[in-house]
Design a protein around this motif. Structure first.
Motif, PDB file in Angstrom:
ATOM      1  N   ALA A  81       0.837  -1.204   0.000  1.00  0.00           N
ATOM      2  CA  ALA A  81       0.000   0.000   0.000  1.00  0.00           C
ATOM      3  C   ALA A  81       0.876   1.260   0.000  1.00  0.00           C
ATOM      4  N   HIS A  82       1.976   1.228   0.742  1.00  0.00           N
ATOM      5  CA  HIS A  82       2.895   2.371   0.810  1.00  0.00           C
ATOM      6  C   HIS A  82       3.501   2.678  -0.560  1.00  0.00           C
ATOM      7  N   LEU A  83       3.687   1.635  -1.378  1.00  0.00           N
ATOM      8  CA  LEU A  83       4.361   1.810  -2.667  1.00  0.00           C
ATOM      9  C   LEU A  83       3.405   2.128  -3.813  1.00  0.00           C
ATOM     10  N   GLN A  84       2.120   2.185  -3.535  1.00  0.00           N
ATOM     11  CA  GLN A  84       1.182   2.474  -4.619  1.00  0.00           C
ATOM     12  C   GLN A  84       1.544   3.788  -5.301  1.00  0.00           C
ATOM     13  N   GLY A  85       1.544   3.761  -6.640  1.00  0.00           N
ATOM     14  CA  GLY A  85       1.919   4.938  -7.423  1.00  0.00           C
ATOM     15  C   GLY A  85       3.397   4.994  -7.756  1.00  0.00           C
ATOM     16  N   THR A  86       4.187   4.056  -7.218  1.00  0.00           N
ATOM     17  CA  THR A  86       5.628   4.007  -7.507  1.00  0.00           C
ATOM     18  C   THR A  86       5.864   2.887  -8.510  1.00  0.00           C
ATOM     19  N   ALA A  87       5.856   3.242  -9.783  1.00  0.00           N
ATOM     20  CA  ALA A  87       5.918   2.226 -10.840  1.00  0.00           C
ATOM     21  C   ALA A  87       7.334   1.934 -11.324  1.00  0.00           C
ATOM     22  N   ASP A  88       8.276   2.822 -11.038  1.00  0.00           N
ATOM     23  CA  ASP A  88       9.654   2.608 -11.471  1.00  0.00           C
ATOM     24  C   ASP A  88      10.300   1.501 -10.632  1.00  0.00           C
ATOM     25  N   PRO A  89      10.879   0.477 -11.267  1.00  0.00           N
ATOM     26  CA  PRO A  89      11.429  -0.658 -10.505  1.00  0.00           C
ATOM     27  C   PRO A  89      12.471  -0.249  -9.471  1.00  0.00           C
ATOM     28  N   ALA A  90      13.433   0.578  -9.878  1.00  0.00           N
ATOM     29  CA  ALA A  90      14.497   0.968  -8.955  1.00  0.00           C
ATOM     30  C   ALA A  90      13.948   1.776  -7.796  1.00  0.00           C
ATOM     31  N   GLU A  91      13.068   2.712  -8.090  1.00  0.00           N
ATOM     32  CA  GLU A  91      12.498   3.553  -7.030  1.00  0.00           C
ATOM     33  C   GLU A  91      11.672   2.701  -6.062  1.00  0.00           C
ATOM     34  N   ALA A  92      10.910   1.744  -6.610  1.00  0.00           N
ATOM     35  CA  ALA A  92      10.077   0.895  -5.753  1.00  0.00           C
ATOM     36  C   ALA A  92      10.925   0.040  -4.822  1.00  0.00           C
ATOM     37  N   VAL A  93      12.010  -0.531  -5.331  1.00  0.00           N
ATOM     38  CA  VAL A  93      12.862  -1.378  -4.500  1.00  0.00           C
ATOM     39  C   VAL A  93      13.556  -0.547  -3.424  1.00  0.00           C
ATOM     40  N   VAL A  94      14.094   0.606  -3.805  1.00  0.00           N
ATOM     41  CA  VAL A  94      14.769   1.461  -2.820  1.00  0.00           C
ATOM     42  C   VAL A  94      13.788   1.910  -1.748  1.00  0.00           C
ATOM     43  N   GLU A  95      12.621   2.395  -2.167  1.00  0.00           N
ATOM     44  CA  GLU A  95      11.649   2.891  -1.199  1.00  0.00           C
ATOM     45  C   GLU A  95      11.126   1.755  -0.330  1.00  0.00           C
ATOM     46  N   GLY A  96      10.966   0.569  -0.924  1.00  0.00           N
ATOM     47  CA  GLY A  96      10.528  -0.582  -0.147  1.00  0.00           C
ATOM     48  C   GLY A  96      11.538  -0.967   0.917  1.00  0.00           C
ATOM     49  N   MET A  97      12.818  -0.922   0.577  1.00  0.00           N
ATOM     50  CA  MET A  97      13.851  -1.249   1.557  1.00  0.00           C
ATOM     51  C   MET A  97      13.913  -0.202   2.668  1.00  0.00           C
ATOM     52  N   VAL A  98      13.792   1.062   2.312  1.00  0.00           N
ATOM     53  CA  VAL A  98      13.797   2.115   3.336  1.00  0.00           C
ATOM     54  C   VAL A  98      12.610   1.920   4.283  1.00  0.00           C
ATOM     55  N   PHE A  99      11.453   1.571   3.729  1.00  0.00           N
ATOM     56  CA  PHE A  99      10.267   1.323   4.547  1.00  0.00           C
ATOM     57  C   PHE A  99      10.522   0.162   5.512  1.00  0.00           C
ATOM     58  N   CYS A 100      11.130  -0.910   5.027  1.00  0.00           N
ATOM     59  CA  CYS A 100      11.443  -2.060   5.875  1.00  0.00           C
ATOM     60  C   CYS A 100      12.403  -1.677   6.990  1.00  0.00           C
ATOM     61  N   LEU A 101      13.458  -0.954   6.640  1.00  0.00           N
ATOM     62  CA  LEU A 101      14.475  -0.583   7.625  1.00  0.00           C
ATOM     63  C   LEU A 101      13.932   0.374   8.679  1.00  0.00           C
ATOM     64  N   ARG A 102      12.957   1.186   8.290  1.00  0.00           N
ATOM     65  CA  ARG A 102      12.345   2.124   9.232  1.00  0.00           C
ATOM     66  C   ARG A 102      11.336   1.422  10.143  1.00  0.00           C
ATOM     67  N   THR A 103      10.601   0.461   9.589  1.00  0.00           N
ATOM     68  CA  THR A 103       9.439  -0.089  10.285  1.00  0.00           C
ATOM     69  C   THR A 103       9.744  -1.318  11.127  1.00  0.00           C
ATOM     70  N   ILE A 104      10.531  -2.260  10.596  1.00  0.00           N
ATOM     71  CA  ILE A 104      10.710  -3.549  11.271  1.00  0.00           C
ATOM     72  C   ILE A 104      11.266  -3.412  12.692  1.00  0.00           C
ATOM     73  N   PRO A 105      12.307  -2.597  12.927  1.00  0.00           N
ATOM     74  CA  PRO A 105      12.869  -2.553  14.288  1.00  0.00           C
ATOM     75  C   PRO A 105      11.953  -1.905  15.324  1.00  0.00           C
ATOM     76  N   THR A 106      10.932  -1.153  14.883  1.00  0.00           N
ATOM     77  CA  THR A 106      10.116  -0.382  15.824  1.00  0.00           C
ATOM     78  C   THR A 106       8.817  -1.073  16.206  1.00  0.00           C
ATOM     79  N   GLU A 107       8.489  -2.191  15.568  1.00  0.00           N
ATOM     80  CA  GLU A 107       7.228  -2.862  15.844  1.00  0.00           C
ATOM     81  C   GLU A 107       7.503  -4.214  16.491  1.00  0.00           C
ATOM     82  N   PRO A 108       6.959  -4.447  17.692  1.00  0.00           N
ATOM     83  CA  PRO A 108       7.325  -5.643  18.455  1.00  0.00           C
ATOM     84  C   PRO A 108       7.169  -6.952  17.695  1.00  0.00           C
ATOM     85  N   ARG A 109       6.070  -7.138  16.988  1.00  0.00           N
ATOM     86  CA  ARG A 109       5.861  -8.435  16.348  1.00  0.00           C
ATOM     87  C   ARG A 109       6.718  -8.591  15.096  1.00  0.00           C
ATOM     88  N   LEU A 110       7.035  -7.479  14.448  1.00  0.00           N
ATOM     89  CA  LEU A 110       7.960  -7.567  13.317  1.00  0.00           C
ATOM     90  C   LEU A 110       9.387  -7.759  13.809  1.00  0.00           C
TER      91      LEU A 110
END
Length: 205
Positions: A81-110
């Motif tokens: 859902a966060h990546l909706q509207g990001t159709a460029d492959p490189a931009e989607a992968v980079v933004e997806g990784m940044v989202f993972c690195l920001r979110t995973i350490p801060t949420e207990p179950r993740l």
């Protein structure tokens, strides 16, 4: 299946019993943390014996892994859902990784994914065939026309492996001092994005 305990509401099936065990474990983890949650805690939470829990799971780590897996499924939905509207492959992968690195350490179950040792999705388990195949399926859900970008199924499998290896390193061994998001995005854009910006190789004649 035992009908004692369970708060007076015995499960109607093995599948329901397993899910209730997983849910009870998640509540225990929320209260005590993963390292202090025992199988006895889970049994007490449900009002059943340890043996009842053992009928469905061999070890507490197996239940914790299922808690993490279910959290990961919900996380992937949020990522897509966060990546909706990001159709460029490189931009989607980079933004997806940044989202993972920001979110995973801060949420207990993740963050459980970081605490399960070598079997975890971000431990040695990150390079198992099943985990990499899951990563490739996740990439297929990105709002990207991979085929038009010249990225086929085999390429997605390789890309998933590289992403999992990078995430494992960045999550388990963060920089000191920590990089901010702008620095991470710039780093990934400089060194990862070019591999996805290249024109597809010509087909052999």
């Amino acid at each position: 299946m035992g009908h004692h305990g369970w708060g007076g509401r015995p499960p109607a099936s093995d599948a329901e019993a397993r899910q209730r065990i997983v849910d009870a474990t998640a509540r225990c983890i929320d209260r005590h943390g993963v390292t202090k949650t025992t199988l006895s805690d889970v049994a007490n939470e449900l009002g059943v014996t340890r043996q009842t829990v053992y009928r469905h799971f061999d070890r507490i780590n197996d239940i914790v892994a299922e808690v993490a897996a279910q959290g990961a499924e919900a996380f992937v939905d949020r990522l897509v859902a966060h990546l909706q509207g990001t159709a460029d492959p490189a931009e989607a992968v980079v933004e997806g990784m940044v989202f993972c690195l920001r979110t995973i350490p801060t949420e207990p179950r993740l963050s459980l994914l970081l605490q399960l040792g070598d079997s975890s999705a971000f431990g040695r388990g990150a390079t198992t065939a099943d985990t990499i195949a899951y990563g490739a399926r996740m990439l297929r859900r990105f709002p990207v026309d991979w085929d038009a970008a010249g990225v086929g199924d085999d390429d997605l499998t390789g890309l998933a492996e590289m992403i999992m290896r990078l995430l494992t390193s960045l999550l388990q061994h963060p920089s000191d001092p920590a990089h901010d998001e702008a620095h991470l995005r710039a780093l990934l854009t400089r060194w990862l994005a070019p591999a996805l910006n290249r024109a597809p190789a010509p087909s052999p004649r």
